[in-house]
Design an enzyme around this catalytic site. Structure first.
Site, PDB file in Angstrom:
ATOM      1  N   SER A 207      14.701 -30.242 -15.785  1.00  0.00           N
ATOM      2  CA  SER A 207      15.461 -30.908 -16.831  1.00  0.00           C
ATOM      3  C   SER A 207      16.842 -31.334 -16.330  1.00  0.00           C
ATOM      4  CB  SER A 207      15.628 -29.969 -18.029  1.00  0.00           C
ATOM      5  OG  SER A 207      16.564 -30.485 -18.958  1.00  0.00           O
TER       6      SER A 207
ATOM      7  N   TYR B 145      17.947 -37.914 -18.918  1.00  0.00           N
ATOM      8  CA  TYR B 145      18.476 -38.552 -20.111  1.00  0.00           C
ATOM      9  C   TYR B 145      19.447 -39.642 -19.654  1.00  0.00           C
ATOM     10  CZ  TYR B 145      16.960 -34.452 -22.833  1.00  0.00           C
ATOM     11  OH  TYR B 145      16.239 -33.443 -23.423  1.00  0.00           O
TER      12      TYR B 145
ATOM     13  N   THR C 121      13.275 -39.246 -21.051  1.00  0.00           N
ATOM     14  CA  THR C 121      13.078 -38.799 -22.426  1.00  0.00           C
ATOM     15  C   THR C 121      13.750 -39.764 -23.394  1.00  0.00           C
ATOM     16  OG1 THR C 121      12.933 -36.487 -21.753  1.00  0.00           O
ATOM     17  CG2 THR C 121      13.474 -36.915 -24.058  1.00  0.00           C
TER      18      THR C 121
ATOM     19  N   LYS D 175       8.830 -40.242 -21.817  1.00  0.00           N
ATOM     20  CA  LYS D 175       8.480 -39.030 -22.565  1.00  0.00           C
ATOM     21  C   LYS D 175       9.026 -39.110 -23.988  1.00  0.00           C
ATOM     22  CE  LYS D 175       8.817 -33.962 -22.308  1.00  0.00           C
ATOM     23  NZ  LYS D 175       9.344 -33.739 -23.673  1.00  0.00           N
TER      24      LYS D 175
ATOM     25  N   HIS E 231       8.792 -33.764 -29.021  1.00  0.00           N
ATOM     26  CA  HIS E 231       9.844 -32.867 -28.548  1.00  0.00           C
ATOM     27  C   HIS E 231       9.618 -31.441 -29.042  1.00  0.00           C
ATOM     28  CE1 HIS E 231      13.673 -33.676 -26.296  1.00  0.00           C
ATOM     29  NE2 HIS E 231      13.868 -32.399 -26.592  1.00  0.00           N
TER      30      HIS E 231
END
Length: 379
Positions: free
Chosen positions: A106, A129, A155, A254, A278
């Site tokens: 992440s 992100y 994402t 995603k 999510h």
């Protein structure tokens, strides 16, 4: 407690973690309707039991996004997972690679991309992100490419953070100040095993990929403030096209839950999508991944790779997701609970359990290969 299932790992994690950390990974948004739907709807997917077929040789290997995997699963991106065990992302990545599956780091991990890449044998997948700080985004893209990450997950279902009541009740998102800090400290001291392993032996603590944005040692509150201020609600499909053009490897979007968005992702040049809400942590009340997946697979299954997450609590659930149209499954909470319970050894054990449960489901549906797990095995 003797661990036999994902549910056992969850209970062990609950016992070991301070409440604010357990509720962060365990909870969803608002009344957690979608969180419960993810689990319940997937559990309701019925399989056809078939008998008297030669299932003595089962092959669980597959290829997804150009990567050969021993199982049709990968560890999905879980923020702050380095808080669940000492250098948690490194431990989880090593366990995944030893099992022959991929680990996805992440953006908001505790161990940086540089640290995880340096302490693993093969390139990992990376989740990004796009933030208001476009310089940070460009930097992370360059670092991921420099470390040879073959797949980028972007994402898209977090233009604004969902309201998560549990995080307010636990003190994680309580108003900053001595009272909230004291609540978290007391919770941590009430879990001495975690406090020693992570709080003391896991030092120095930092929010790996974002730590350099601060001029001092970072902490959890720094992350919460930075993330709240940097999610970008202005993003559109044009931004996706620009990001796709700048990334040299495979590109996955995603957070897709609608067939029209799935088609738009394919039109934008994505190599794959993750059908996901999510984990029920964003818009409460939307449909479960299990219910969304078949229509999306029908819409774009011949154009790109389809992965799915949400509600997966067993190897049987993995088989259900594949039967509904997924090419592979991202594990989320399951591996975070296992990591919290037993560190990297817990993640390794989790993957063994998932594989064993998949083998039983395959044998009893008369399926010998991953490619055979399609709608023909649904009742």
């Amino acid at each position: 407690m003797r661990i036999a299932s994902v549910a056992d790992f969850r209970e062990a994690a609950r016992r070991r973690l301070p409440r604010f950390l357990f509720d962060y990974i365990d909870g969803g948004s608002y009344a957690e309707v979608t969180l419960r739907r993810n689990v319940a709807d997937l559990a309701e997917v019925a399989l056809r039991q078939r008998v008297l077929r030669d299932v003595s040789a089962l092959d669980l290997s597959t290829e997804i996004l150009g990567q050969k995997l021993a199982l049709p699963v990968a560890l999905g991106p879980v923020g702050l997972s380095g808080m669940y065990a000492r250098r948690g992302e490194v431990q989880a990545a090593r366990a995944a690679q030893a099992a022959g599956v991929q680990f996805t780091l992440s953006t908001v991990s505790c161990c940086s991309l540089d640290e995880v890449a340096a302490r693993t044998d093969r390139p990992i997948w990376f989740q990004l992100y796009i933030t208001k700080d476009r310089g940070f985004t460009r930097e992370m893209l360059a670092r991921a490419a420099g470390h040879g990450c073959p797949v980028l997950f972007f994402t898209v279902d977090l233009p604004v953070p969902g309201s998560r009541y549990r995080d307010v009740h636990s003190g994680l998102h309580a108003p900053p100040g001595p009272a909230s800090q004291a609540r978290r400290l007391l919770q941590a001291l009430g879990k001495p095993g975690w406090a020693w392993d992570v709080g003391v032996r896991g030092r120095p603590h930092s929010l790996g990929n974002v730590a350099h944005l601060f001029d001092r040692q970072t902490n959890l509150l720094d992350f919460l403030k930075w993330s709240a201020n940097n999610f970008d609600a202005t993003l559109t499909w044009k931004d996706i096209e620009g990001l796709r053009a700048s990334w040299p490897g495979r590109f996955v979007i995603k957070g897709i839950l609608d067939p029209e968005d799935a088609r738009a992702a394919a039109d934008a040049g994505a190599d794959g999508i993750v059908v996901s809400n999510h984990g029920g942590r964003q818009l409460d009340g939307v449909i479960s991944t299990a219910r969304a997946l078949p229509a999306i697979a029908d819409a774009v299954g011949d154009r790109l790779a389809i992965l799915a997450d949400g509600g997966v609590r067993s190897g049987l659930d993995v088989v259900r997701m594949l039967a509904l149209g997924a090419d592979g499954v991202l594990l989320g909470r399951a591996w975070a609970w296992a990591l919290a319970a037993e560190g990297g050894a817990g993640v390794a054990r989790l993957l063994e359990i998932i594989e064993a449960e998949m083998r039983v489901a395959m044998a009893l549906t008369g399926t010998t290969k991953v490619s055979g797990m399609d709608r023909s095995i649904l009742a």
